[in-house]
Enzyme design. Structure first.
Site, PDB file in Angstrom:
ATOM      1  N   ARG A 183       0.478  -1.257   0.428  1.00  0.00           N
ATOM      2  CA  ARG A 183       0.175   0.019   0.293  1.00  0.00           C
ATOM      3  C   ARG A 183       0.789   1.290   0.145  1.00  0.00           C
ATOM      4  O   ARG A 183       0.133   2.131  -0.061  1.00  0.00           O
ATOM      5  CB  ARG A 183      -0.974   0.143   0.997  1.00  0.00           C
ATOM      6  CG  ARG A 183       0.016   0.387   2.128  1.00  0.00           C
ATOM      7  CD  ARG A 183      -1.265  -0.486   3.574  1.00  0.00           C
ATOM      8  NE  ARG A 183      -2.293   0.826   3.389  1.00  0.00           N
ATOM      9  CZ  ARG A 183      -2.271   1.645   5.027  1.00  0.00           C
ATOM     10  NH1 ARG A 183      -1.764   2.092   5.788  1.00  0.00           N
ATOM     11  NH2 ARG A 183      -3.949   1.903   5.046  1.00  0.00           N
ATOM     12  N   GLU A 193      -5.511   9.718   5.448  1.00  0.00           N
ATOM     13  CA  GLU A 193      -5.232   8.860   5.540  1.00  0.00           C
ATOM     14  C   GLU A 193      -5.557   7.807   6.353  1.00  0.00           C
ATOM     15  O   GLU A 193      -6.552   6.527   5.538  1.00  0.00           O
ATOM     16  CB  GLU A 193      -3.573   8.230   4.938  1.00  0.00           C
ATOM     17  CG  GLU A 193      -3.008   7.833   6.342  1.00  0.00           C
ATOM     18  CD  GLU A 193      -2.604   9.016   6.701  1.00  0.00           C
ATOM     19  OE1 GLU A 193      -1.967   9.238   8.193  1.00  0.00           O
ATOM     20  OE2 GLU A 193      -3.354  10.473   6.826  1.00  0.00           O
ATOM     21  N   TRP A 221      12.108   7.319   8.227  1.00  0.00           N
ATOM     22  CA  TRP A 221      12.940   6.647   8.585  1.00  0.00           C
ATOM     23  C   TRP A 221      13.330   5.390   7.819  1.00  0.00           C
ATOM     24  O   TRP A 221      13.897   4.344   8.133  1.00  0.00           O
ATOM     25  CB  TRP A 221      12.584   6.168  10.427  1.00  0.00           C
ATOM     26  CG  TRP A 221      11.115   5.529  10.642  1.00  0.00           C
ATOM     27  CD1 TRP A 221      10.369   6.009   9.894  1.00  0.00           C
ATOM     28  CD2 TRP A 221      11.202   4.469  11.553  1.00  0.00           C
ATOM     29  NE1 TRP A 221       9.328   4.807  10.737  1.00  0.00           N
ATOM     30  CE2 TRP A 221       9.637   4.408  11.742  1.00  0.00           C
ATOM     31  CE3 TRP A 221      12.637   4.492  12.326  1.00  0.00           C
ATOM     32  CZ2 TRP A 221      10.287   3.057  12.900  1.00  0.00           C
ATOM     33  CZ3 TRP A 221      12.130   3.282  12.885  1.00  0.00           C
ATOM     34  CH2 TRP A 221      10.813   2.832  13.004  1.00  0.00           C
ATOM     35  N   ASP A 222      11.691   4.402   7.140  1.00  0.00           N
ATOM     36  CA  ASP A 222      12.196   3.229   6.386  1.00  0.00           C
ATOM     37  C   ASP A 222      13.566   3.476   5.524  1.00  0.00           C
ATOM     38  O   ASP A 222      13.874   2.376   5.403  1.00  0.00           O
ATOM     39  CB  ASP A 222      10.790   3.034   4.930  1.00  0.00           C
ATOM     40  CG  ASP A 222       9.818   3.028   5.933  1.00  0.00           C
ATOM     41  OD1 ASP A 222       8.985   1.933   5.630  1.00  0.00           O
ATOM     42  OD2 ASP A 222       9.054   3.836   7.210  1.00  0.00           O
ATOM     43  N   ASP A 265       3.240   3.500  14.842  1.00  0.00           N
ATOM     44  CA  ASP A 265       1.674   3.588  15.300  1.00  0.00           C
ATOM     45  C   ASP A 265       0.506   2.302  14.331  1.00  0.00           C
ATOM     46  O   ASP A 265       0.687   2.484  13.662  1.00  0.00           O
ATOM     47  CB  ASP A 265       1.396   5.065  13.715  1.00  0.00           C
ATOM     48  CG  ASP A 265       2.011   4.433  12.669  1.00  0.00           C
ATOM     49  OD1 ASP A 265       3.034   3.564  12.823  1.00  0.00           O
ATOM     50  OD2 ASP A 265       1.823   5.209  11.487  1.00  0.00           O
ATOM     51  N   ARG A 302       3.623  17.208   9.640  1.00  0.00           N
ATOM     52  CA  ARG A 302       4.583  15.627  10.549  1.00  0.00           C
ATOM     53  C   ARG A 302       5.868  15.294   9.566  1.00  0.00           C
ATOM     54  O   ARG A 302       5.756  14.949   8.830  1.00  0.00           O
ATOM     55  CB  ARG A 302       3.571  14.821  10.792  1.00  0.00           C
ATOM     56  CG  ARG A 302       3.490  13.516  10.265  1.00  0.00           C
ATOM     57  CD  ARG A 302       2.563  12.298  11.690  1.00  0.00           C
ATOM     58  NE  ARG A 302       2.313  11.920  10.160  1.00  0.00           N
ATOM     59  CZ  ARG A 302       0.849  11.522   9.463  1.00  0.00           C
ATOM     60  NH1 ARG A 302       0.026  12.553   9.903  1.00  0.00           N
ATOM     61  NH2 ARG A 302       0.575  10.529   8.784  1.00  0.00           N
ATOM     62  N   SER A 303       6.351  15.060  10.127  1.00  0.00           N
ATOM     63  CA  SER A 303       7.795  14.573   9.846  1.00  0.00           C
ATOM     64  C   SER A 303       8.295  13.018  10.431  1.00  0.00           C
ATOM     65  O   SER A 303       6.749  12.060  10.829  1.00  0.00           O
ATOM     66  CB  SER A 303       8.931  14.785  10.765  1.00  0.00           C
ATOM     67  OG  SER A 303      10.013  14.742   9.938  1.00  0.00           O
ATOM     68  N   GLN A 304       8.816  11.893  10.230  1.00  0.00           N
ATOM     69  CA  GLN A 304       9.099  10.904  10.987  1.00  0.00           C
ATOM     70  C   GLN A 304      10.246  10.905  11.855  1.00  0.00           C
ATOM     71  O   GLN A 304      11.512  12.153  11.542  1.00  0.00           O
ATOM     72  CB  GLN A 304       9.240  10.078  10.596  1.00  0.00           C
ATOM     73  CG  GLN A 304       7.681   9.338   9.753  1.00  0.00           C
ATOM     74  CD  GLN A 304       7.890   7.826   9.335  1.00  0.00           C
ATOM     75  OE1 GLN A 304       8.783   7.917   8.305  1.00  0.00           O
ATOM     76  NE2 GLN A 304       6.538   7.044   9.008  1.00  0.00           N
ATOM     77  N   GLU A 332      -3.959  -1.189  11.421  1.00  0.00           N
ATOM     78  CA  GLU A 332      -4.836  -0.437  11.467  1.00  0.00           C
ATOM     79  C   GLU A 332      -4.862  -1.293   9.415  1.00  0.00           C
ATOM     80  O   GLU A 332      -6.773  -0.383   8.703  1.00  0.00           O
ATOM     81  CB  GLU A 332      -4.793   1.071  10.793  1.00  0.00           C
ATOM     82  CG  GLU A 332      -4.970   1.751  12.349  1.00  0.00           C
ATOM     83  CD  GLU A 332      -3.993   3.312  12.215  1.00  0.00           C
ATOM     84  OE1 GLU A 332      -4.661   3.976  12.449  1.00  0.00           O
ATOM     85  OE2 GLU A 332      -3.816   3.802  10.862  1.00  0.00           O
ATOM     86  N   GLU A 358       6.533  -6.852   5.389  1.00  0.00           N
ATOM     87  CA  GLU A 358       6.834  -5.767   6.309  1.00  0.00           C
ATOM     88  C   GLU A 358       7.084  -6.096   8.212  1.00  0.00           C
ATOM     89  O   GLU A 358       8.328  -5.037   7.903  1.00  0.00           O
ATOM     90  CB  GLU A 358       5.588  -5.075   6.626  1.00  0.00           C
ATOM     91  CG  GLU A 358       5.473  -3.424   7.274  1.00  0.00           C
ATOM     92  CD  GLU A 358       4.408  -3.050   7.812  1.00  0.00           C
ATOM     93  OE1 GLU A 358       4.108  -1.847   7.871  1.00  0.00           O
ATOM     94  OE2 GLU A 358       3.334  -3.717   7.533  1.00  0.00           O
TER      95      GLU A 358
END
Length: 526
Positions: A141, A268, A148-149, A300, A194-196, A498, A484
């Site tokens: 998705r 989202e 950060w990924d 999250d 926002r960031s990460q 989610e 993942e």
């Protein structure tokens, strides 16, 4: 300009004229653009995120008006209506089929090509933010970059000989900082507020390891702006107060927290956030802010953010000073110091080095939990530790902040509380959230393994690496794919959160590719 901007207009503006000031505004506008159609379509589609990634084939206002007129017709098919009027996203890498003769290294090296995206002009109909260089998306998705990924993906790209992509992705993040004043959560308009976790400095270091130390000086302007984003408002904070991402404790210590500039449902995940807020007795805006801040954390979601450890509607991310974020800001300060030194600006280098040292002292003093034997989240309003063991404790190992005694205690805590048959669990709590037991995640395994190695805890590091590699390869042999996240207890496939388990998967590929170089005898890759 209004703080609520429709996505179509915003996308056009962001492409034609960069607007860094928008980073401090709530810029999502899908519910306003599509009215009732937006939430209804999120419920009708298999994945709510598809609606914010879809490209309308007609003007949004016309689609919304037609829906309002036709929705009450007998036999009206909402799913068919949406599919006819929007170009819905396809899973990234969804068409890739592994050659049965390929081992996992071949699989990863070839899969990069499926997950690679080329730069293209901005599309005013799309939520996608254009980037100037090729990049890798996670898969499934997730058809856009994630901040950060990408660091963990780059680890594998480097081992696959794709230094060109490592260099291009660092340049993409530098371009985002230049354009918006920070790196967004991902390159979508709805992520701009926002960031990460700020891995830009470690990315620059990774590139410098290959291209030479002058790389640090080359990215000095972007490192400065990244730091300014995370530290905005710090100089004027009174003790016991916070502003955006900065907290000043009662004793004057300055540390960081996660935040989001919006207090509305995430576009989202709009329908899920509304349901979460409805279950809470708190003001909805407070719940939304904390959900968004939890999304900025990358975890999250997790029990570490929940007041009762179980229920998402008790989320309190902005009340927490976390060890992972503060270790990353320490790394940013240290990298800035070196970049200033290489640029001949010794006074600024000394100042940033002093800040880094002060932050390291504060992390050891405030975030260390002696009873737990680990670094833990700190409730800044209550001046107390949450006392919960999580894998965030490995960040001070990875970045060299912990002292030797603390490192030994952390190793013991990891072995006794979080080590599972297939790697390290993220927490010791089963909440149903995806960043909790029984799930393990590639980036945290990497940080733990390398952090333990850094402090001489090689036995545990090797054990974690071997268990994780074996689980990855077992799933690959059975399903011919990498995913993942993994259930490290071995009970089942990973789940929670989610959305369903995603194939791909960028950071899993990157970490496994790098670990198999470090531990070539851990398992037979073929």
């Amino acid at each position: 300009m209004s703080s609520r901007v429709t996505t179509s207009i915003l996308a056009m503006l962001l492409w034609v004229a960069p607007l860094p000031a928008l980073a401090q505004q709530c810029v999502a506008g899908f519910p306003e653009t599509y009215g009732d159609l937006f939430a209804d379509a999120q419920r009708a589609l298999p994945d709510p995120k598809a609606m914010v990634d879809a490209i309308p084939r007609q003007p949004p206002a016309a689609i919304a008006a037609e829906y309002a007129q036709r929705r009450g017709e007998p036999g009206f098919d909402l799913r068919a209506f949406v599919e006819a009027r929007f170009e819905l996203p396809k899973p990234a890498g969804g068409g890739y089929r592994t050659d049965p003769d390929h081992d996992v290294v071949d699989h990863i090296d070839r899969l990069w090509q499926e997950l690679e995206r080329q730069p293209r002009p901005g599309d005013a109909r799309s939520s996608l933010l254009p980037l100037p260089h090729p990049y890798i998306v996670p898969g499934g998705r997730y058809g856009e970059i994630y901040y950060w990924d990408s660091y963990f993906t780059m680890l594998g790209l480097a081992e696959s000989g794709r230094q060109d992509l490592v260099r291009g992705m660092v340049d993409n993040f530098a371009a985002l900082i230049d354009r918006y004043g920070h790196v967004p959560n991902g390159n979508r308009t709805y992520y701009l507020s926002r960031s990460q976790p700020p891995f830009f400095a470690p990315m620059v270091r990774l590139l410098a390891d290959h291209d030479g130390p002058q790389v640090l000086a080359r990215y000095l302007p972007q490192l400065e702006r990244e730091y300014a984003f995370w530290m905005a408002g710090a100089d004027s904070l009174a003790p016991g107060t916070a502003h955006r991402r900065v907290v000043r404790l009662d004793d004057g210590t300055v540390l960081n927290r996660y935040w989001d500039d919006c207090d509305t449902p995430r576009d989202e995940s709009h329908i899920m956030d509304e349901a979460t807020a409805a279950a809470s007795s708190r003001p909805a805006a407070e719940v939304y802010r904390n959900l968004r801040a939890g999304a900025e954390s990358g975890w999250d979601f997790s029990s570490r953010w929940l007041a009762d450890g179980r229920s998402l509607h008790t989320i309190r991310t902005v009340e927490i000073v976390p060890p992972d974020l503060n270790s990353l800001v320490h790394a940013l300060e240290s990298t800035l110091s070196e970049a200033y030194r290489l640029s001949g600006r010794d006074e600024r280098a000394d100042a940033l080095l002093a800040r880094a040292q002060a932050r390291a002292d504060a992390i050891r003093r405030v975030l260390w939990n002696e009873e737990l034997g680990a670094y833990a989240d700190f409730l800044w309003r209550e001046s107390r530790s949450t006392g919960q063991p999580t894998l965030a404790t490995v960040y001070p190992l990875y970045f060299g902040i912990a002292d030797e005694a603390q490192a030994a205690r952390i190793a013991t805590t990891l072995r006794e509380r979080l080590l599972q048959p297939h790697g390290l669990a993220t927490t010791a709590i089963r909440s149903g959230e995806q960043w909790d037991l029984p799930n393990g995640w590639a980036p945290l395994q990497w940080l733990a393994i390398r952090g333990l190695e850094r402090y001489g805890e090689r036995g545990l590091a090797s054990e974690v690496a071997r268990r994780w590699i074996r689980r990855n390869l077992q799933v690959f042999r059975e399903q011919r794919k990498l995913v993942e996240k993994y259930d490290v207890t071995g009970a089942a496939a990973a789940g929670g959160g989610e959305y369903p388990l995603q194939d791909g998967f960028g950071w899993t590929n990157g970490v496994l590719r790098a670990l198999m170089v470090l531990y070539p005898d851990a398992a037979d890759a073929r």
